[in-house]
Design a protein around this motif. Structure first.
Motif, PDB file in Angstrom:
ATOM      1  N   LEU A 100       0.879  -1.200  -0.135  1.00 36.31           N
ATOM      2  CA  LEU A 100      -0.109   0.023  -0.098  1.00 36.31           C
ATOM      3  C   LEU A 100       0.782   1.256   0.039  1.00 36.31           C
ATOM      4  CD1 LEU A 100      -2.715   1.159   0.127  1.00 36.31           C
ATOM      5  CD2 LEU A 100      -2.659   1.136   2.574  1.00 36.31           C
ATOM      6  N   GLY A 101       1.737   1.275   0.742  1.00 35.40           N
ATOM      7  CA  GLY A 101       2.574   2.711   1.153  1.00 35.40           C
ATOM      8  C   GLY A 101       3.479   2.568   2.061  1.00 35.40           C
ATOM      9  N   ILE A 102       4.129   3.713   2.426  1.00 40.35           N
ATOM     10  CA  ILE A 102       5.090   3.855   3.365  1.00 40.35           C
ATOM     11  C   ILE A 102       4.669   4.829   4.619  1.00 40.35           C
ATOM     12  CG2 ILE A 102       7.446   4.584   3.942  1.00 40.35           C
ATOM     13  CD1 ILE A 102       8.182   3.855   0.859  1.00 40.35           C
ATOM     14  N   ALA A 103       4.816   4.255   5.775  1.00 43.43           N
ATOM     15  CA  ALA A 103       4.208   5.271   7.062  1.00 43.43           C
ATOM     16  C   ALA A 103       5.338   6.274   7.337  1.00 43.43           C
ATOM     17  CB  ALA A 103       3.843   4.205   8.015  1.00 43.43           C
ATOM     18  N   PHE A 104       4.818   7.455   7.442  1.00 38.35           N
ATOM     19  CA  PHE A 104       5.597   8.396   7.798  1.00 38.35           C
ATOM     20  C   PHE A 104       5.296   9.528   8.763  1.00 38.35           C
ATOM     21  CE2 PHE A 104       3.228  10.274   4.540  1.00 38.35           C
ATOM     22  CZ  PHE A 104       2.842  11.475   4.751  1.00 38.35           C
ATOM     23  N   ALA A 105       4.158   9.543   9.243  1.00 40.98           N
ATOM     24  CA  ALA A 105       3.779  10.253  10.350  1.00 40.98           C
ATOM     25  C   ALA A 105       2.406   9.987  10.681  1.00 40.98           C
ATOM     26  CB  ALA A 105       3.577  11.843   9.610  1.00 40.98           C
ATOM     27  N   ARG A 106       2.079  10.587  12.017  1.00 42.98           N
ATOM     28  CA  ARG A 106       0.862  10.583  12.653  1.00 42.98           C
ATOM     29  C   ARG A 106       0.109  11.723  12.919  1.00 42.98           C
ATOM     30  NH1 ARG A 106      -2.216   6.591  15.147  1.00 42.98           N
ATOM     31  NH2 ARG A 106      -3.117   7.096  16.978  1.00 42.98           N
ATOM     32  N   SER A 107      -1.290  11.593  12.323  1.00 47.79           N
ATOM     33  CA  SER A 107      -1.911  12.931  12.656  1.00 47.79           C
ATOM     34  C   SER A 107      -2.512  12.939  14.083  1.00 47.79           C
ATOM     35  CB  SER A 107      -3.068  12.771  11.507  1.00 47.79           C
ATOM     36  OG  SER A 107      -4.045  13.834  11.983  1.00 47.79           O
ATOM     37  N   LEU A 108      -1.924  13.988  14.830  1.00 49.50           N
ATOM     38  CA  LEU A 108      -2.394  14.142  16.056  1.00 49.50           C
ATOM     39  C   LEU A 108      -3.946  14.428  16.078  1.00 49.50           C
ATOM     40  CD1 LEU A 108       0.590  16.326  17.359  1.00 49.50           C
ATOM     41  CD2 LEU A 108       0.139  13.805  17.609  1.00 49.50           C
ATOM     42  N   GLN A 110      -6.487  13.647  14.117  1.00 49.41           N
ATOM     43  CA  GLN A 110      -7.424  12.472  13.882  1.00 49.41           C
ATOM     44  C   GLN A 110      -7.057  11.375  14.356  1.00 49.41           C
ATOM     45  OE1 GLN A 110      -8.631  12.384   9.583  1.00 49.41           O
ATOM     46  NE2 GLN A 110      -8.143  14.811   9.507  1.00 49.41           N
ATOM     47  N   CYS A 111      -5.965  11.159  15.046  1.00 51.12           N
ATOM     48  CA  CYS A 111      -5.612   9.856  15.635  1.00 51.12           C
ATOM     49  C   CYS A 111      -5.451   8.599  14.327  1.00 51.12           C
ATOM     50  CB  CYS A 111      -6.321   9.224  16.878  1.00 51.12           C
ATOM     51  SG  CYS A 111      -6.463  10.424  17.945  1.00 51.12           S
ATOM     52  N   ALA A 112      -4.662   9.179  13.463  1.00 53.60           N
ATOM     53  CA  ALA A 112      -4.401   8.209  12.450  1.00 53.60           C
ATOM     54  C   ALA A 112      -2.964   8.503  11.951  1.00 53.60           C
ATOM     55  CB  ALA A 112      -5.294   8.544  11.556  1.00 53.60           C
ATOM     56  N   THR A 113      -2.760   7.590  11.099  1.00 52.77           N
ATOM     57  CA  THR A 113      -1.116   7.506  10.559  1.00 52.77           C
ATOM     58  C   THR A 113      -1.451   7.728   9.140  1.00 52.77           C
ATOM     59  OG1 THR A 113      -0.671   5.571  11.985  1.00 52.77           O
ATOM     60  CG2 THR A 113       0.508   5.527   9.751  1.00 52.77           C
ATOM     61  N   LEU A 114      -0.468   8.767   8.540  1.00 54.42           N
ATOM     62  CA  LEU A 114      -0.382   9.119   7.191  1.00 54.42           C
ATOM     63  C   LEU A 114       0.571   8.134   6.378  1.00 54.42           C
ATOM     64  CD1 LEU A 114      -0.881  11.864   8.760  1.00 54.42           C
ATOM     65  CD2 LEU A 114       0.005  12.920   6.881  1.00 54.42           C
ATOM     66  N   VAL A 115       0.452   7.660   5.345  1.00 51.17           N
ATOM     67  CA  VAL A 115       0.891   6.701   4.643  1.00 51.17           C
ATOM     68  C   VAL A 115       1.054   7.148   3.062  1.00 51.17           C
ATOM     69  CG1 VAL A 115       0.979   4.414   3.566  1.00 51.17           C
ATOM     70  CG2 VAL A 115       0.368   4.798   5.972  1.00 51.17           C
ATOM     71  N   CYS A 116       2.364   7.224   2.558  1.00 50.82           N
ATOM     72  CA  CYS A 116       2.472   7.692   1.145  1.00 50.82           C
ATOM     73  C   CYS A 116       2.309   6.523   0.324  1.00 50.82           C
ATOM     74  CB  CYS A 116       3.776   8.456   0.928  1.00 50.82           C
ATOM     75  SG  CYS A 116       5.102   7.335   0.956  1.00 50.82           S
ATOM     76  N   LYS A 117       1.937   7.080  -0.943  1.00 53.15           N
ATOM     77  CA  LYS A 117       1.469   5.970  -1.952  1.00 53.15           C
ATOM     78  C   LYS A 117       2.828   5.253  -2.759  1.00 53.15           C
ATOM     79  CE  LYS A 117      -2.659   8.719  -3.206  1.00 53.15           C
ATOM     80  NZ  LYS A 117      -3.466   9.224  -4.124  1.00 53.15           N
ATOM     81  N   VAL A 118       2.936   4.004  -2.343  1.00 51.31           N
ATOM     82  CA  VAL A 118       3.917   3.412  -2.944  1.00 51.31           C
ATOM     83  C   VAL A 118       4.130   3.174  -4.275  1.00 51.31           C
ATOM     84  CG1 VAL A 118       3.422   1.070  -2.617  1.00 51.31           C
ATOM     85  CG2 VAL A 118       5.622   1.484  -2.397  1.00 51.31           C
ATOM     86  N   ASN A 119       2.915   3.273  -5.098  1.00 51.55           N
ATOM     87  CA  ASN A 119       2.524   3.114  -6.611  1.00 51.55           C
ATOM     88  C   ASN A 119       3.346   4.265  -7.215  1.00 51.55           C
ATOM     89  OD1 ASN A 119       0.671   4.771  -5.558  1.00 51.55           O
ATOM     90  ND2 ASN A 119      -0.701   4.440  -7.578  1.00 51.55           N
ATOM     91  N   HIS A 120       3.355   5.624  -6.492  1.00 56.24           N
ATOM     92  CA  HIS A 120       3.944   6.624  -7.056  1.00 56.24           C
ATOM     93  C   HIS A 120       5.405   6.710  -7.094  1.00 56.24           C
ATOM     94  CE1 HIS A 120       0.155   9.585  -6.761  1.00 56.24           C
ATOM     95  NE2 HIS A 120      -0.061   8.357  -7.152  1.00 56.24           N
ATOM     96  N   ILE A 121       5.781   6.016  -5.940  1.00 57.85           N
ATOM     97  CA  ILE A 121       7.524   5.822  -6.001  1.00 57.85           C
ATOM     98  C   ILE A 121       7.848   4.711  -7.079  1.00 57.85           C
ATOM     99  CG2 ILE A 121       9.120   5.270  -4.333  1.00 57.85           C
ATOM    100  CD1 ILE A 121       7.218   6.183  -1.988  1.00 57.85           C
ATOM    101  N   ALA A 122       7.148   3.650  -6.734  1.00 54.85           N
ATOM    102  CA  ALA A 122       7.582   2.701  -7.871  1.00 54.85           C
ATOM    103  C   ALA A 122       7.808   3.231  -9.254  1.00 54.85           C
ATOM    104  CB  ALA A 122       6.628   1.205  -7.726  1.00 54.85           C
ATOM    105  N   GLU A 123       6.405   3.834  -9.691  1.00 50.39           N
ATOM    106  CA  GLU A 123       6.454   4.310 -11.027  1.00 50.39           C
ATOM    107  C   GLU A 123       7.293   5.449 -11.577  1.00 50.39           C
ATOM    108  OE1 GLU A 123       2.556   6.031 -11.613  1.00 50.39           O
ATOM    109  OE2 GLU A 123       1.619   3.751 -11.395  1.00 50.39           O
ATOM    110  N   ARG A 124       7.728   6.321 -10.689  1.00 54.99           N
ATOM    111  CA  ARG A 124       8.571   7.511 -10.901  1.00 54.99           C
ATOM    112  C   ARG A 124      10.102   6.887 -10.966  1.00 54.99           C
ATOM    113  NH1 ARG A 124      11.465  10.767 -12.592  1.00 54.99           N
ATOM    114  NH2 ARG A 124      12.026  12.729 -11.935  1.00 54.99           N
ATOM    115  N   PHE A 125      10.530   5.841 -10.000  1.00 53.35           N
ATOM    116  CA  PHE A 125      11.768   5.411 -10.029  1.00 53.35           C
ATOM    117  C   PHE A 125      11.848   3.915 -10.650  1.00 53.35           C
ATOM    118  CE2 PHE A 125      11.808   8.436  -6.508  1.00 53.35           C
ATOM    119  CZ  PHE A 125      12.795   9.032  -6.822  1.00 53.35           C
ATOM    120  N   GLN A 126      10.936   3.638 -11.378  1.00 53.66           N
ATOM    121  CA  GLN A 126      10.816   2.434 -12.084  1.00 53.66           C
ATOM    122  C   GLN A 126      11.142   1.133 -11.265  1.00 53.66           C
ATOM    123  OE1 GLN A 126      13.345   3.452 -15.707  1.00 53.66           O
ATOM    124  NE2 GLN A 126      11.661   4.261 -16.717  1.00 53.66           N
TER     125      GLN A 126
END
Length: 146
Positions: A100-108, A110-126
């Motif tokens: 799904l992605g890479i966890a990088f921060a916690r929202s204070l 909303q008590c939730a974790t922010l996760v960047c989309k791994v598909n964007h990283i995979a596509e950009r860097f092939q």
């Protein structure tokens, strides 16, 4: 992760595309340095989220847009020291695990974790996402993690 063209000796991990809206039926899992193996629930997208970073100063913050939101389940999903942990979507329908992605921060707020989309990283860097021991173990014992 491997650079494209080197994945022949490894089993590729499918990249998840869970959609925009939250669902209590969509579960995720990660293995972090600080919290170990934790489970969460897919909470849809953060349209934008302000994240304060303590080491910089009390007035410094960053705005992140269009990140996945992971809600806690059975305790806190993410804590300091878990940044960079891979987050995997558990596909109950197909009895499969997807990147799904890479966890990088916690929202204070909303008590939730922010996760960047791994598909964007995979596509950009092939890059291709490959199965590691953890994702393989989760896939083999999927009912233990739901």
């Amino acid at each position: 992760m491997l650079i494209s063209g080197q994945e022949n000796d490894h089993e590729r991990l499918e990249i998840a595309d869970p959609g925009f809206f939250a669902s209590d039926d969509v579960h995720v899992i990660k293995k972090g340095q600080a919290t170990g193996i934790t489970r969460g629930v897919y909470g849809g997208f953060f349209m934008s989220e302000k994240v304060d970073f303590k080491p910089f100063s009390t007035e410094s913050f960053f705005i992140f847009e269009n990140c996945y939101r992971i809600l806690d389940k059975d305790g806190q999903f993410f804590d300091e020291g878990d940044s960079g942990s891979g987050v995997f979507l558990i596909d109950k329908k197909d009895s499969n695990v997807k990147a799904l992605g890479i966890a990088f921060a916690r929202s204070l707020y909303q008590c939730a974790t922010l996760v960047c989309k791994v598909n964007h990283i995979a596509e950009r860097f092939q890059l291709s996402i490959i199965k590691d021991d953890f994702s393989r173990r989760v896939a083999e014992n999927i009912n233990d993690y739901i």
